[in-house]
Design an enzyme around this catalytic site. Structure first.
Site, PDB file in Angstrom:
ATOM      1  N   ASP A 366      -3.327  76.670  60.814  1.00  0.00           N
ATOM      2  CA  ASP A 366      -3.111  75.244  60.553  1.00  0.00           C
ATOM      3  C   ASP A 366      -3.693  74.879  59.186  1.00  0.00           C
ATOM      4  O   ASP A 366      -4.378  75.679  58.555  1.00  0.00           O
ATOM      5  CB  ASP A 366      -3.798  74.439  61.677  1.00  0.00           C
ATOM      6  CG  ASP A 366      -3.415  72.973  61.687  1.00  0.00           C
ATOM      7  OD1 ASP A 366      -2.432  72.604  61.011  1.00  0.00           O
ATOM      8  OD2 ASP A 366      -4.100  72.191  62.368  1.00  0.00           O
ATOM      9  N   GLU A 369      -1.358  74.066  53.860  1.00  0.00           N
ATOM     10  CA  GLU A 369      -0.444  73.636  52.785  1.00  0.00           C
ATOM     11  C   GLU A 369      -0.963  73.956  51.370  1.00  0.00           C
ATOM     12  O   GLU A 369      -0.113  74.054  50.471  1.00  0.00           O
ATOM     13  CB  GLU A 369      -0.176  72.139  52.893  1.00  0.00           C
ATOM     14  CG  GLU A 369       0.611  71.725  54.117  1.00  0.00           C
ATOM     15  CD  GLU A 369      -0.192  71.820  55.411  1.00  0.00           C
ATOM     16  OE1 GLU A 369       0.418  72.127  56.448  1.00  0.00           O
ATOM     17  OE2 GLU A 369      -1.416  71.614  55.365  1.00  0.00           O
ATOM     18  N   ASP A 489       1.887  66.704  62.914  1.00  0.00           N
ATOM     19  CA  ASP A 489       1.280  65.536  63.561  1.00  0.00           C
ATOM     20  C   ASP A 489       2.297  64.414  63.740  1.00  0.00           C
ATOM     21  O   ASP A 489       2.445  63.535  62.884  1.00  0.00           O
ATOM     22  CB  ASP A 489       0.108  65.034  62.727  1.00  0.00           C
ATOM     23  CG  ASP A 489      -1.001  66.066  62.609  1.00  0.00           C
ATOM     24  OD1 ASP A 489      -0.950  67.059  63.359  1.00  0.00           O
ATOM     25  OD2 ASP A 489      -1.896  65.893  61.771  1.00  0.00           O
TER      26      ASP A 489
END
Length: 844
Positions: A366, A369, A489
């Site tokens: 997670d 990015e 999300d």
């Protein structure tokens, strides 16, 4: 030039070696373009040309005066145009259809190419009938079909999926658009001829890598929550799913299991290792699995072994020679540089160490990015604790200053990746930071999550030689070869439920078929009605997981009895369909075919379905038509031409003569799922865990056009040892079954052709029931034979009338009534060729 196509829509896949790209429908005149000054054939059969700028200017920087153009037909179906072309059209050889047109003239300067060091631009004209898809990852409010006038930015960013048309966690430049504006690199175009959508994805994944094979259990249901504070809560969740009789295969931990949010650690108080190991031994014994999260940011802590070994191996991204400092959940962190071979080795060693500590079954990567709670050049503050343990953990507490002195941190053309017109390095790694071999973050930004997925896949595969399971948030072209994806999300709203379908379908096109959204929404708390409807959709996502935010109330599917009922219904059907889903996983791995598909993949000439984003197909013919609006007990669903059979009640048929919308009953616990004609669907009896469901007898559902006198159907079934890294035939641990059926003037035949049946025979799998739908006739079936031998007594043959439903514009008299035949009590080995037949009776 390419073969002809019957499609009104055309896919164009573009790889752009770049940091940020913006697609716009209103191009602004920046330059005059380039002229071709020479061209020659190359030894490998391509063409090499040289381009010269027509007229220089300094808008967004100076032009590159000379360019090299390379064009090559790499395969029969794939054309590559490297760097750029000027006054060049790509068209189909057979009918002259233009796929990409960047030509211009004095009277129409549209499409003049611009090529500067930090700004590239090219435009293409579009035919009026073009249907455009791709350009992700973003949340598209208008559905899967791209909407005229909307800009789309490709730059991996940690912003939630509630932000419409903003770039999110992945970068996949797929689709045609009017204008591309890029802030660096080169043009590298790949044109895939198709002509069908499936053929395009096949050709695309041939180039970028086939989707990863998934273990069988990964297709089961998953439960997660950020906020399972201790192990006893996790144990209760597993037990409550069992009590509620809701299927569950995988239990997850967000970072609650960690010691101070640090990767590869255990909280000794809340997740003591002896108790955790005992829990894992218990769930592993029944076939359940356990997955935990790891983030790329490594906490800066001199007593933390993972950090110590990272410093010793010099694995971090640098800024002015020192590890670049950021902040994520542990506080101050450094980011591993996965472009560095030493980092890949170190990362694998840390995963090995952690697996020895906790035998997890997969990893969830997670925040890759990469996400940063701060921006710019930061230092650890003196005299105060950061973070201090109060308030939200995502507020920046480092001492930071903006970096704007370099052209990499402040490029001349401003992209809008975050949706708030922030600097390019906003809440991520500074773009002037340096990777291995001097590669700038500016040039490698959107590759970060992709490179982490590759390193993680390598590490897991080397652990025990098993098939890895990785879930990643950030993706790039080719990520599907290594990992599954969830859409990040999202919110517990009806709008986000609808958006999830478009995003899921896009990722199938991107070559990432194992995808799904957080069921019931990540935050805030969903309503009971919404969670009912969401599990009825999410049960048919390829990746099916309920996940919720730390600050949201509990939303496991058993928390409401009404939701539990919907879950038992929808997930119960999913677990019966697991052999079909696993076969689709095999097809995805072999040909790139998406598991979940837009309807136009199967009905490319039926233009009504081109923009449809409220229904989807699993495979070629299993259609899900969910309720997506509050307070509705009916759903208006589009049925392309043909006969469709409800999988929940196989006597219910909808025959759509020319393709129509049909209003379906859909009370709270009902989701409409229909199987198309000419299909053979393999199913099993289901269960609460995929391991149990997988050992139950098989049934086959055969569908013909309602009342047809002559028809054929086919299907397939793939079986293997799902722990093996490779998913293929020829290793002695797999079986592939081709399934066929025909009806011809009252004679019905169903048969199989088996490749490498040994594995299925060893497992003892049998076919217990065959159901054939849409038959012409009304009398009792007779002369039942299996493998040429008459069958009497052992099997039960049942005949039932099928209830036909028609659109109001269809005359009932135009369509023949049909019947269903069910043959049960069979004992046919899956691993051997079989043939069965009977004759349909006629009423007197």
């Amino acid at each position: 030039m390419f073969p002809s196509t019957s499609l009104a829509s055309v896919f164009l896949v573009l790889f752009l070696c770049l940091n940020g790209v913006s697609s716009s429908s209103t191009p602004t005149k920046i330059g005059k373009g380039y002229r071709l000054i020479s061209i020659e054939e190359t030894p490998d059969g391509g063409f090499l040309g040289h381009l010269q700028v027509k007229q220089k200017n300094n808008i967004y920087g100076p032009d590159i005066p000379l360019l090299q153009l390379f064009v090559k037909h790499e395969t029969q179906d794939r054309l590559r145009v490297h760097i750029m072309m000027q006054r060049r059209r790509v068209k189909r050889k057979s009918n002259g259809q233009i796929l990409f047109n960047s030509s211009s003239d004095e009277s129409d300067p549209f499409g003049e190419m611009v090529f500067k060091d930090q700004y590239l631009e090219i435009s293409t004209k579009l035919p009026e009938y073009a249907s455009l898809y791709g350009l992700g990852e973003n949340t598209q409010p208008h559905g899967i079909k791209l909407y005229p006038g909307d800009p789309y930015t490709l730059y991996t960013t940690d912003i939630s999926a509630i932000n419409l048309n903003a770039d999110l966690y992945g970068s996949h430049p797929v689709g045609t658009s009017l204008t591309y504006k890029i802030i660096g690199g080169v043009f590298d175009f790949y044109f895939f001829a198709g002509p069908s959508p499936l053929a395009v994805v096949d050709q695309y994944t041939t180039l970028i890598g086939r989707p990863a094979p998934m273990p069988y259990w990964a297709l089961g249901f998953h439960q997660c929550r950020w906020g399972y504070h201790n192990l006893s809560v996790v144990e209760d969740v597993v037990e409550n799913y069992k009590k509620a009789q809701i299927p569950l295969d995988v239990i997850w931990n967000d970072d609650d299991h960690m010691d101070g949010h640090k990767d590869f650690t255990l909280n000794p108080i809340n997740y003591p290792r002896p108790k955790l190991l005992a829990f894992l031994e218990k769930i592993h014994s029944i076939g359940m699995k356990y997955i935990v999260i790891i983030d790329p940011g490594i906490g800066v802590n001199s007593t933390y072994g993972v950090y110590q070994r990272a410093i010793a191996n010099d694995v971090f991204i640098k800024y002015h020679g020192k590890p670049f400092l950021a902040q994520v959940w542990p506080g101050a962190v450094n980011f591993p540089d996965f472009l560095n071979p030493k980092t890949v080795q170190w990362w694998g060693d840390e995963i090995r160490r952690f697996h020895e500590l906790v035998p997890v079954d997969g990893l969830w990567i997670d925040m890759n990015e990469a996400s940063n709670f701060c921006s710019g050049l930061c230092t650890i503050p003196e005299g105060r604790i950061c973070p201090n343990g109060t308030g939200p953990g995502w507020v920046c507490c480092l001492d930071c200053k903006n970096i704007t002195k370099t052209r990499w941190d402040d490029p001349p053309y401003k992209i809008n990746a975050s949706g708030i017109q922030a600097p390019i390095g906003y809440k991520t790694i500074a773009t002037s930071a340096v990777h291995y071999n001097g590669v700038l973050e500016y040039d490698a930004h959107s590759l970060y999550g992709f490179s982490q997925a590759i390193a993680t896949h390598k590490a897991l595969q080397e652990l025990e030689g098993k098939r890895p399971f990785i879930l990643t948030r950030s993706t790039y072209v080719g990520s599907g070869k290594y990992a599954a994806h969830w859409t990040g999300d999202n919110q517990g709203t009806w709008e986000n439920l609808r958006y999830s379908i478009s995003t899921m379908l896009n990722f199938g096109i991107f070559g990432v078929p194992m995808v799904g959204a957080d069921i019931c929404g990540f935050y805030p708390q969903p309503t009971e009605e919404l969670c009912n409807r969401w599990i009825e959709v999410g049960a048919f996502y390829p990746f099916s997981r309920d996940h919720a935010n730390y600050y949201s109330p509990r939303q496991e599917l058993y928390q409401w009895e009404s939701v539990a009922e919907s879950a038992r219904n929808a997930l119960g059907m999913r677990y019966k369909l697991l052999p079909y889903l696993y076969t689709l996983n095999y097809e995805a791995h072999m040909s790139g075919a998406p598991i979940a598909r837009p309807l136009f993949f199967s009905f490319p000439s039926y233009t009504e379905c081109y923009g449809l984003s409220t229904q989807f197909l699993l495979g070629s013919g299993l259609m899900v038509s969910p309720v997506l609006e509050q307070g509705k007990s009916q759903v208006k669903a589009l049925f392309p031409p043909g006969s469709w059979y409800s999988v929940f009640d196989m006597t219910q048929t909808i025959t759509s003569k020319d393709g129509q919308y049909v209003t379906l009953d859909a009370p709270l616990h009902v989701v409409n799922v229909h199987l198309y004609q000419n299909s053979i669907l393999p199913m099993q009896q289901g269960g609460l865990i995929s391991k149990q469901a997988r050992m139950t007898p098989f049934s086959l559902v055969v569908t013909f056009p309602a009342g047809a006198s002559y028809a054929a159907a086919n299907g397939s079934l793939y079986l293997d040892n799902d722990e093996l890294p490779e998913m293929k035939l020829g290793n002695g641990y797999s079986t592939y079954v081709h399934l066929y059926a025909t009806t011809n003037q009252g004679t019905v035949k169903v048969w199989s052709k088996v490749e490498e049946g040994k594995f299925a025979l060893q497992k003892g799998w049998i076919i217990e029931k065959v159901t054939v739908l849409g038959l012409d006739g009304s009398g009792q079936p007779s002369a039942l034979e299996v493998n040429g031998n008459p069958v009497v007594g052992a099997s039960k043959v049942g005949l039932s009338s099928m209830e036909q439903k028609y659109h109001e514009d269809v005359q009932v008299g135009d369509i023949k009534k049909s019947v269903a035949v069910e043959v049960s009590g069979l004992d046919i080995p899956v691993g051997k060729d079989f043939s069965m037949s009977w004759k349909m009776g006629t009423s007197r």
